[in-house]
Design an enzyme around this catalytic site. Structure first.
Site, PDB file in Angstrom:
ATOM      1  N   SER A  54      10.804   7.035  -7.292  1.00  0.00           N
ATOM      2  CA  SER A  54      10.985   7.609  -8.626  1.00  0.00           C
ATOM      3  C   SER A  54      12.280   8.413  -8.730  1.00  0.00           C
ATOM      4  O   SER A  54      12.826   8.886  -7.730  1.00  0.00           O
ATOM      5  CB  SER A  54       9.808   8.515  -8.981  1.00  0.00           C
ATOM      6  OG  SER A  54       8.600   7.840  -8.789  1.00  0.00           O
TER       7      SER A  54
HETATM    8  N1  SAH Z   1       5.920   8.066  -5.506  1.00  0.00           N
HETATM    9  C1  SAH Z   1       6.605   6.961  -4.872  1.00  0.00           C
HETATM   10  C2  SAH Z   1       6.891   5.824  -5.818  1.00  0.00           C
HETATM   11  C3  SAH Z   1       5.679   5.096  -6.188  1.00  0.00           C
HETATM   12  S1  SAH Z   1       5.990   3.516  -6.902  1.00  0.00           S
HETATM   13  C4  SAH Z   1       7.851   7.445  -4.190  1.00  0.00           C
HETATM   14  O1  SAH Z   1       8.173   8.646  -4.271  1.00  0.00           O
HETATM   15  O2  SAH Z   1       8.517   6.634  -3.534  1.00  0.00           O
HETATM   16  C5  SAH Z   1       4.293   3.046  -7.115  1.00  0.00           C
HETATM   17  C6  SAH Z   1       3.598   2.681  -5.820  1.00  0.00           C
HETATM   18  O3  SAH Z   1       2.227   2.446  -6.148  1.00  0.00           O
HETATM   19  C7  SAH Z   1       4.120   1.402  -5.169  1.00  0.00           C
HETATM   20  O4  SAH Z   1       4.463   1.675  -3.854  1.00  0.00           O
HETATM   21  C8  SAH Z   1       2.942   0.445  -5.246  1.00  0.00           C
HETATM   22  O5  SAH Z   1       2.849  -0.429  -4.141  1.00  0.00           O
HETATM   23  C9  SAH Z   1       1.769   1.421  -5.293  1.00  0.00           C
HETATM   24  N2  SAH Z   1       0.534   0.845  -5.849  1.00  0.00           N
HETATM   25  C10 SAH Z   1       0.422  -0.107  -6.804  1.00  0.00           C
HETATM   26  N3  SAH Z   1      -0.875  -0.399  -7.028  1.00  0.00           N
HETATM   27  C11 SAH Z   1      -1.607   0.396  -6.204  1.00  0.00           C
HETATM   28  C12 SAH Z   1      -3.001   0.555  -5.976  1.00  0.00           C
HETATM   29  N4  SAH Z   1      -3.897  -0.181  -6.620  1.00  0.00           N
HETATM   30  N5  SAH Z   1      -3.392   1.476  -5.056  1.00  0.00           N
HETATM   31  C13 SAH Z   1      -2.461   2.228  -4.366  1.00  0.00           C
HETATM   32  N6  SAH Z   1      -1.135   2.108  -4.543  1.00  0.00           N
HETATM   33  C14 SAH Z   1      -0.699   1.211  -5.446  1.00  0.00           C
END
Ligand code: SAH
Length: 201
Positions: A54
């Site tokens: 993010s």
């Molecule tokens: N906060 C993170 C960015 C998150 S991007 C950072 O600082 O880097 C969103 C993330 O949610 C991705 O890595 C994706 O793989 C994950 N995601 C998507 N669906 C999900 C689910 N059902 N359960 C857990 N994680 C999930």
């Protein structure tokens, strides 16, 4: 770490603990080697598995809206690179974070271990169910968009708990939404429009 670039992203963050935590975590550790030179640009960057780390000013904003106390137990859904997780770990007692993508989960684990953040537990799996074995949580932060109110997660909030999540579809507008528990009632507040990755199943 480019401290002046990092500092310039904090113009609207007033909580000194959040400012310190944000400045203590070098985002360059969490981006792909090819992006290290842009680590402190205020934009989301691609990471593995089609995910993104993010935008740093948004990470700071969301962290401040959680109003974290040192005794808090926090659940995070969507570990991704582990950047937000590391900042939460500097502010809370314990952080439980769930990532669905195995490679992302493994890389985040390696980074957080290298930083010796011993108050973080990571789990590779579907975050929609939360982590009932470790509930209740004082705070829950979703960094992946939910189509609507994540009821399973709300049930895992303790009294006076608060949940922050982007709510909306993959192709429709999303709002960062704050749910707060107060004497058995849930108060809902839409904060700002955002654009996060949608949930994977
Ligand atoms: N906060 C993170 C960015 C998150 S991007 C950072 O600082 O880097 C969103 C993330 O949610 C991705 O890595 C994706 O793989 C994950 N995601 C998507 N669906 C999900 C689910 N059902 N359960 C857990 N994680 C999930």
């Amino acid at each position: 770490m480019d401290r002046s670039a990092a500092q310039s992203l904090l113009s609207e963050i007033t909580d000194p603990r959040v400012r310190r935590a944000f400045l203590s975590v070098d985002r360059a550790r969490f981006v792909r080697p090819i992006d290290v030179g842009h680590a402190w640009s205020d934009c989301a960057l691609p990471i593995e598995g089609g995910a993104t780390i993010s935008q740093p000013s948004l990470v700071a904003y969301m962290t401040e809206r959680l109003n974290l106390k040192p005794k808090h137990r926090v659940l995070e859904i969507g570990t991704g690179s582990g950047y937000q997780t590391a900042i939460l770990a500097r502010l809370a007692h314990q952080v439980f974070s769930i990532e669905v993508h195995p490679l992302l989960a493994e890389h985040a684990r390696q980074r957080l271990d290298a930083m010796r953040l011993s108050n973080v537990q990571l789990h590779c799996g579907d975050g929609r169910q939360g982590w009932p074995e470790n509930a209740p949580f004082d705070r829950i932060l979703c960094t992946v968009a939910f189509p609507d109110l994540p009821k399973m997660l709300l049930k895992q909030l303790g009294p006076e708990g608060c949940l922050l999540a982007p709510i909306g579809g993959k192709h429709t507008s999303q709002w960062l939404t704050r749910y707060e528990q107060h004497g058995g009632e849930t108060r809902t507040q839409c904060l700002i429009p955002v654009r996060f990755l949608g949930l994977r199943e």
